[in-house]
Design a protein around this motif. Sequence first.
Motif, PDB file in Angstrom:
ATOM      1  N   LEU A 119      43.895  20.958  76.106  1.00  0.00           N
ATOM      2  CA  LEU A 119      44.707  21.960  75.403  1.00  0.00           C
ATOM      3  C   LEU A 119      43.821  23.040  74.779  1.00  0.00           C
ATOM      4  O   LEU A 119      44.143  24.231  74.838  1.00  0.00           O
ATOM      5  N   ILE A 120      42.716  22.613  74.179  1.00  0.00           N
ATOM      6  CA  ILE A 120      41.820  23.570  73.527  1.00  0.00           C
ATOM      7  C   ILE A 120      41.191  24.501  74.564  1.00  0.00           C
ATOM      8  O   ILE A 120      41.116  25.715  74.377  1.00  0.00           O
ATOM      9  N   THR A 121      40.791  23.913  75.683  1.00  0.00           N
ATOM     10  CA  THR A 121      40.212  24.716  76.757  1.00  0.00           C
ATOM     11  C   THR A 121      41.212  25.765  77.227  1.00  0.00           C
ATOM     12  O   THR A 121      40.869  26.935  77.447  1.00  0.00           O
TER      13      THR A 121
ATOM     14  N   ALA B 205      42.043  12.261  73.055  1.00  0.00           N
ATOM     15  CA  ALA B 205      41.003  13.251  72.766  1.00  0.00           C
ATOM     16  C   ALA B 205      40.742  14.115  73.996  1.00  0.00           C
ATOM     17  O   ALA B 205      40.536  15.332  73.883  1.00  0.00           O
ATOM     18  N   GLN B 206      40.781  13.494  75.170  1.00  0.00           N
ATOM     19  CA  GLN B 206      40.588  14.270  76.398  1.00  0.00           C
ATOM     20  C   GLN B 206      41.766  15.220  76.627  1.00  0.00           C
ATOM     21  O   GLN B 206      41.589  16.330  77.112  1.00  0.00           O
TER      22      GLN B 206
ATOM     23  N   GLU C 241      45.191  33.854  68.739  1.00  0.00           N
ATOM     24  CA  GLU C 241      45.692  32.561  68.259  1.00  0.00           C
ATOM     25  C   GLU C 241      45.084  31.440  69.074  1.00  0.00           C
ATOM     26  O   GLU C 241      45.055  31.496  70.303  1.00  0.00           O
ATOM     27  N   LEU C 242      44.592  30.431  68.386  1.00  0.00           N
ATOM     28  CA  LEU C 242      44.057  29.235  69.042  1.00  0.00           C
ATOM     29  C   LEU C 242      44.776  28.043  68.411  1.00  0.00           C
ATOM     30  O   LEU C 242      44.229  27.356  67.557  1.00  0.00           O
ATOM     31  N   PRO C 243      46.043  27.827  68.822  1.00  0.00           N
ATOM     32  CA  PRO C 243      46.895  26.874  68.090  1.00  0.00           C
ATOM     33  C   PRO C 243      46.338  25.455  68.036  1.00  0.00           C
ATOM     34  O   PRO C 243      46.629  24.724  67.088  1.00  0.00           O
ATOM     35  N   ASN C 244      45.525  25.070  69.004  1.00  0.00           N
ATOM     36  CA  ASN C 244      45.068  23.675  69.005  1.00  0.00           C
ATOM     37  C   ASN C 244      43.641  23.485  68.505  1.00  0.00           C
ATOM     38  O   ASN C 244      43.160  22.360  68.426  1.00  0.00           O
ATOM     39  N   ALA C 245      43.006  24.606  68.151  1.00  0.00           N
ATOM     40  CA  ALA C 245      41.589  24.523  67.788  1.00  0.00           C
ATOM     41  C   ALA C 245      41.369  23.624  66.567  1.00  0.00           C
ATOM     42  O   ALA C 245      40.305  23.037  66.415  1.00  0.00           O
ATOM     43  N   TYR C 246      42.390  23.506  65.698  1.00  0.00           N
ATOM     44  CA  TYR C 246      42.237  22.679  64.488  1.00  0.00           C
ATOM     45  C   TYR C 246      41.910  21.234  64.851  1.00  0.00           C
ATOM     46  O   TYR C 246      41.311  20.504  64.064  1.00  0.00           O
ATOM     47  N   ALA C 247      42.320  20.827  66.061  1.00  0.00           N
ATOM     48  CA  ALA C 247      42.109  19.426  66.457  1.00  0.00           C
ATOM     49  C   ALA C 247      40.745  19.216  67.121  1.00  0.00           C
ATOM     50  O   ALA C 247      40.401  18.090  67.489  1.00  0.00           O
ATOM     51  N   ALA C 248      39.971  20.292  67.239  1.00  0.00           N
ATOM     52  CA  ALA C 248      38.699  20.181  67.974  1.00  0.00           C
ATOM     53  C   ALA C 248      37.743  19.191  67.318  1.00  0.00           C
ATOM     54  O   ALA C 248      37.073  18.417  68.000  1.00  0.00           O
TER      55      ALA C 248
END
Lengths: 513, 507
Positions: free
Chosen positions: B397-399, B391-392, B311-318
């Motif tokens: 979060l994505i990292t 964005a940062q 699961e990569l819950p925040n990847a959608y915001a990349a």
Amino acid sequence: MKSLATVLQDWEAVIGLEVHTELTTLGSKMFCGCKIEYGAPPNTHVCPVCLGMPGALPVPNRAAIESIVLAGLATGCDIEKHSMFYRKHYFYPDMAKNFQTTQGPVAFCMRGTLDLEVLGASAGERTHLQGTTPLAREEGYLTRIGITRIHMEEDAGKLVHVGGESGRISGADYSLVDYNRCGMPLIELVTEPDLRTPEEARLFLQKLRTIYLTLAISNCSMEQGSLRCDGNVSLRPRGSEKLGTKTELKNMNSFKNLHDGLAYEICRQAEVLEEGGRVRQETRHWEPASRRTISMRSKETADDYRLFPDPDLAPYHLSDEFIQRVAARLPELPDARVARYLAAYVLNAADARALAGEIELARFFDAALEAGSSKLAKPLANLLLNEVSAYLNTESVALAETRLDPQHLAELAGLVADGTISSMQGRQVLALVFARGVSPAELVEELGIRQVSDTGEIEAVAQTVLDNNADKVAEYRAGKTKLLGFFVGEAMKATGGTANPKLLNQTFQRLLS
Amino acid sequence: MTLSPAEYASLSLGDIRTGLDRRHFSARELAEAAFAAIEALEAGRVEAFLSLTPELALRAADEVDAQLAAGSGVADIGLLAGVPLGFKDNMNLLGSYTTCGSRMLENYESTLNATCVSKALAAGALPMGKLNMDEFAFGSSTETSSFKKTHNPWDLERVPGGSSGGSAAAVASGMLTASLGSDTGGSIRQPASFCGVVGFKPSYGVVSRYGVVAFGSSLDQVGPFARSVADVAALTDAICGYDPLDCTSQDVPASFSASVVAGQSDGIKGMRVGVVSEYLEAPGITTEVVLAFKEALRHVQDLGATIVELELPNAYAALSAYYVIGPCEAFSNLSRFDAVRYGFCVEGATNLTEQYELSRAQGFGLETKRRILLGNYLLSSGVYTTYYYPAQQVRTLITQDYRRAFEQADVLLTPTSPRTAFRFGEVSDPTSMHLSDIFTIPINIAGNGGLNLPVGLGEESGLPVGLQIIGPQFKDGNILRVAAALEATYDIERLAPLSGALSGGAA
């Protein structure tokens, strides 16, 4: 326009300074390996990095970080362990990348202080003494000036406008850019708006300069532009807490110009306000020749520099170990030096402060005392602050460039103190030491100039003087006792300045009584 | 004993090494065969090059030959001895123009060697020329280049992908044995996928960025293109490592080839291979890509690896974060192109501001202006806190998502691109163009490494489909190990059919 003293009766001036200092003692620029050299032929110390060529990347100069941490520790700042470099964007040919690398909200050094002792006539300019400490035994007060931050940045290049009037851009045929200065490591100190008089501003800058020179992080030359100071000043009616509109003052490239520029601007603002006008928020340029400030540009709409963290430079993390290592390198600072001089030697406060305020003299003084006895403190201070300083001024040289060394100065002070030579002979010997760099004792030997302290010899000389000036003797006896000085002078002349003046005085008084 | 262009086109790095060692051909013959292949396929066909550097290449070849003649073995000369190599045109190479595909730098001659370039040259590579790209790397099709359109060697009516389209097309067509590209949001992996070659973007910091004209400094990474996993590993070994001129570079050991050997000899049995099922329902994903991806998963299972659902819950915001951070950094990095010291400068401006404005208006293309304006707006005061700062935070979060995911898996597999190569002009609005990078962009945001492995031709389009293999940050060895093992399970032609023209066959 009213005088500063009059204006400050009714108005309180609120002054803050921004002090830019180039770290001239470093071997290379802030983000590249280019050499730092003042006055080198244009564009000879440049590389792809400081020229902003495509693809070049910055690498921070670690020694520059050490220098700013030293500056922070010396001014009581908190050293921030985590800070970042930011990019500040503006289009101008003096900055090859069209952004300046500087720091963001958190600088390496935050929240410092500097204490100022304001003495003498100008101490009276501050009419509102709340928050200051009166100084005992002296006319004046002690005030603590807050330092907001000291941050690290890079200097811009230098533009030379050709063909216009007096080097100004307007009317110039073309402009040249010298990038030697571009990328020079620069630290910017920003004070709180705690200064209240032009004199305080001048003292602040002088003290800061002494500290930086003590730390050996810059040559602090206002002439060469390695120390630059801008002032922000506004007025408010006495007793008011509300800040007025400020103007920013530039081009104050000497201590005198800093003082005079601020003084003029305070008086100018007072006139505007007293005539019912409104001070415009703007940048003004001090013109020493016409002794006035002129408007450069309005600052009523803030510039948008689009600051953001520099992605080429990782966030900076200073370890405790690093900070401790830098702290261990802190030399004795001017305040501590004054305290030590007053505790260890028989010196008055003014001399102690004057010595500590000139780092070169202070270091020489310390070295001379190491070579001689601490009893020589007073004569050494006198020699340094009077004869030596006068020589340096006349010759326009630095002490280190002369042939005088601390051992020789201590030796000379000793020869005067123990009466071997007179102070007049001392001056004569000092001049020869400057010229030839030899030991004063040897010179005394060589020239055979010894102070005559033999009472018989002295009496013989005195008697001759009296015999040759019978008329003056008569006048003296008739009550014109001021003539004693004349007789002593004649005797000194006759002995070529070798007679002990104290003994001569006593002898004449005895012979004439 | 002359090497024909067709023979040359099929050589791997290993073949070159052996051929030189056994004196089957000389480095000069390699260079000459390469230029003959370029002569045959470049003009009017692939159009991958912006400039050729025959003098540099032949001189380098003669040096290699001289060393061989003096008794050196190929291994002593360097990992890339005699390898015809091309550089994306944002890489500075002394003796060449570095245009970044932009009119702004049309006549800009390099004043330095990029570190990746000097390392490749030190390893014995032959610098053949500079490769086309989207202007300043802004694009996914190489169509925004100011100078020419590069054609996909698999179908000349289609784009090669981008922004490193020239680098991918030159290798796929057989004109070059290998090339270097840069990847800010997928600019190595997506064109590698479109052109059916191996393209590798190592973790951020593995290869120095010094001398590579910056687009997004915190996102840019240099990497190689070649026709096999072993070749990209050797290329990475040659160019990786800490560089005192780039303080974001990392001290990474040159052990990429060793990982390939491990994959080939020990396989990947027991390794944990992560997948994110939702990715197969991504907007615009084509059936042939989904089918090829599922087939790759079967190969992975056959090799004894375990499939793990991640699961990569925040990847959608990349993508959102990328289209804030990228333009902000680009706006800043491109400020230096002001027509004062170098680059395009209009004639007859009456003052400095006019010279800035007109030169930048005429020197930059549309997509570049779009990114500059966007970054300029996003960093302005008041707006900064609404976009750049969040964005940062999203980036952090994505990292963290990836870090957590890689506690459960050794690699992560995704398609490289939702679709195969499109026709020129087919995707014209920027938002749709950006969607071709949905699987690659999050990896630049997180800073991990990713590789495109060709996994055959799409059932519908007949064009190359790519698999993206992603690894934990700085464990790029995992990627190469899995890629090498998986590569061996396919029997795929990496040279585009166009290369048949070299042996006189139909193009």
